[in-house]
Design an enzyme around this catalytic site. Structure first.
Site, PDB file in Angstrom:
ATOM      1  N   HIS A  54       1.239  -3.352  -0.501  1.00 57.05           N
ATOM      2  CA  HIS A  54       2.535  -2.756  -0.166  1.00 57.05           C
ATOM      3  C   HIS A  54       2.391  -1.912   1.099  1.00 57.05           C
ATOM      4  CE1 HIS A  54       0.534   0.245  -2.706  1.00 57.05           C
ATOM      5  NE2 HIS A  54       1.414   1.167  -2.353  1.00 57.05           N
ATOM      6  N   HIS A  56       2.885   1.260   1.973  1.00 56.13           N
ATOM      7  CA  HIS A  56       2.534   2.682   2.064  1.00 56.13           C
ATOM      8  C   HIS A  56       1.298   2.883   2.940  1.00 56.13           C
ATOM      9  CE1 HIS A  56       4.823   3.793  -1.884  1.00 56.13           C
ATOM     10  NE2 HIS A  56       5.618   3.696  -0.842  1.00 56.13           N
ATOM     11  N   ASP A  58      -1.315   4.650   2.930  1.00 56.00           N
ATOM     12  CA  ASP A  58      -2.667   4.705   2.385  1.00 56.00           C
ATOM     13  C   ASP A  58      -3.168   3.343   1.897  1.00 56.00           C
ATOM     14  OD1 ASP A  58      -0.707   4.928   0.364  1.00 56.00           O
ATOM     15  OD2 ASP A  58      -2.088   5.883  -1.024  1.00 56.00           O
ATOM     16  N   HIS A  59      -2.362   2.303   2.097  1.00 57.33           N
ATOM     17  CA  HIS A  59      -2.778   0.935   1.777  1.00 57.33           C
ATOM     18  C   HIS A  59      -2.736   0.023   3.003  1.00 57.33           C
ATOM     19  CE1 HIS A  59      -2.738   1.432  -2.680  1.00 57.33           C
ATOM     20  NE2 HIS A  59      -1.961   2.444  -2.338  1.00 57.33           N
ATOM     21  N   HIS A 110       7.202  -0.091  -7.734  1.00 57.11           N
ATOM     22  CA  HIS A 110       6.602   1.011  -6.965  1.00 57.11           C
ATOM     23  C   HIS A 110       7.169   0.986  -5.547  1.00 57.11           C
ATOM     24  CE1 HIS A 110       3.610   3.996  -5.875  1.00 57.11           C
ATOM     25  NE2 HIS A 110       3.249   3.245  -4.845  1.00 57.11           N
ATOM     26  N   ASP A 134      -0.636  -0.589  -6.548  1.00 61.40           N
ATOM     27  CA  ASP A 134      -0.090   0.557  -7.270  1.00 61.40           C
ATOM     28  C   ASP A 134       0.881   0.119  -8.358  1.00 61.40           C
ATOM     29  OD1 ASP A 134      -1.617   2.069  -5.615  1.00 61.40           O
ATOM     30  OD2 ASP A 134       0.038   3.181  -4.686  1.00 61.40           O
ATOM     31  N   HIS A 173      -5.987   2.959  -6.799  1.00 56.62           N
ATOM     32  CA  HIS A 173      -6.369   4.380  -6.811  1.00 56.62           C
ATOM     33  C   HIS A 173      -7.329   4.677  -7.946  1.00 56.62           C
ATOM     34  CE1 HIS A 173      -3.428   5.988  -3.860  1.00 56.62           C
ATOM     35  NE2 HIS A 173      -2.682   4.984  -4.280  1.00 56.62           N
TER      36      HIS A 173
END
Length: 282
Positions: A54, A56, A58-59, A110, A134, A173
Site C-alpha cells: 500500500h 503509506h 513507511d511501506h 487499511h 497492514d 509491522h
C-alpha cells in the site's frame, strides 16, 4: 525461495524474496533503499521487482530512489498513490519471477488500494508465504483507515483465511506483543494466546522478529480471526461476526495507546545514518 526479514524504521518489516537458483530477487515494501541495497549486495542477488502492499510512506518510501538507481526495475501495486508504480495489479492476478509464483490478493480497508501477495514455488516442499502488509498481523489486524469492518471481515475470513493453513504469514509491522496482550484481554483463558505471548516477549527481549507465523496458528490466538468464538463474542457483547470485528477494532484502537511516535522524517534520518556524524562527536 528464501525470505530475508529486514527490520527498518521503528517497527516495520520489508522483505527480500530470493530465487536461489538464479539469484534473482523480489522486494516487498521497500521502505529504506540504503538498507535494502546493503542486503542485496551481501546476498549477491539482482533485484528484479518491488511488490508494494500500500501507499503509506513507511511501506513505499523507497520506490522512487530504487527506480532511479536500478533502471528497468518493475514496481507492482494496486494504488496509483504508490510511488514509481509501473504495473497496477488486480485481485487474483498472477505474476511469475522465475520459479517464484505470486497471486495478488486485494484487501481494501487499511487503505482503499491495499494488496497482499501470496507466493509459492511449484514442486517445492516449502510452505507458501503470504506478505500481508497492514491487513493481517501476528495476533492482530490493521486499522480501518479507508475502509469498513465488512471489508476487513471479508479480507480475513475469505480472501486470506481460505489460504492453505500452513501458509507462512509475513506482516508489515512488529507489533506482536501488544497484539497478544490485547488478545489475552479478549480471551484470558486462551492457552494458545498465553503461550504465544510468552514466546513473543522472549523474542522481543532478544531483539528478534516474531515473523513469520502461520495461518493455522493465527486462528488459535488472533481475536480478529476468532469472531465466531463464544469468548470473543462475550467480550464484545456482539454475536454478528462483522459487528464483533468492528467492536474488537474499536477496543484495540483504545488499548494502551503508545506514546506519540517520533517525527517520521527524524525516524528516516536515523535509519539512513544521517545523525551518525553528530553522534560520533559525542
Amino acid at each position: 525461495m528464501k525470505v530475508k526479514v529486514i527490520s527498518v524504521l521503528e517497527d516495520n518489516y520489508m522483505y527480500l524474496v530470493i530465487e536461489e537458483s538464479t539469484r534473482h530477487a523480489v522486494a516487498v515494501d521497500a521502505a529504506v533503499p540504503k538498507r535494502l541495497l546493503e542486503i542485496i549486495r551481501k546476498e549477491d542477488v539482482v533485484l528484479k521487482a518491488i511488490l508494494t502492499t500500500h501507499h503509506h510512506w513507511d511501506h513505499a518510501r523507497g520506490n522512487e530512489e530504487l527506480a532511479q538507481l536500478l533502471p528497468g526495475l518493475q514496481v507492482f501495486g494496486a494504488d496509483e498513490r504508490i510511488g514509481a508504480l509501473t504495473h497496477r495489479v488486480s485481485h487474483g492476478q498472477e505474476l511469475s519471477f522465475g520459479t517464484i509464483r505470486v497471486r495478488c490478493l486485494f484487501t481494501p480497508c487499511h487503505t482503499s488500494g491495499h494488496m497482499c501477495y501470496f507466493m509459492w514455488e511449484d514442486d517445492s516442499p516449502d510452505a507458501p508465504a503470504l506478505f500481508s502488509g497492514d491487513t493481517l498481523f501476528v495476533g492482530g489486524c490493521g486499522q480501518f483507515f479507508e475502509g469498513t469492518a465488512e471489508q476487513m471481515h471479508t479480507n480475513l475470513t475469505q480472501t486470506l483465511g481460505a489460504l492453505p493453513k500452513d501458509t507462512k504469514v509475513f506482516c508489515g509491522h512488529e507489533c506482536t506483543v501488544r497484539n497478544l496482550k490485547f488478545a489475552l484481554k479478549v480471551e484470558p483463558e486462551n492457552e494458545a494466546v498465553k503461550e504465544k505471548l510468552a514466546w513473543a516477549k522472549q523474542r522481543d527481549d532478544e531483539d528478534l522478529p516474531t515473523v513469520p507465523s502461520t495461518l493455522q496458528e493465527e486462528f488459535l490466538y488472533n481475536p480478529f480471526l476468532r469472531v465466531t468464538e463464544e469468548a470473543v463474542q462475550r467480550f464484545t457483547g456482539r454475536t454478528d461476526p462483522v459487528e464483533v470485528l468492528r467492536a474488537l477494532r474499536s477496543h484495540r484502537d483504545n488499548f494502551k495507546k503508545p506514546k506519540e511516535r517520533p517525527n517520521p522524517q527524524a525516524m528516516l534520518a536515523f535509519d539512513w545514518g544521517l545523525f551518525g556524524p553528530f553522534l560520533e562527536k559525542k
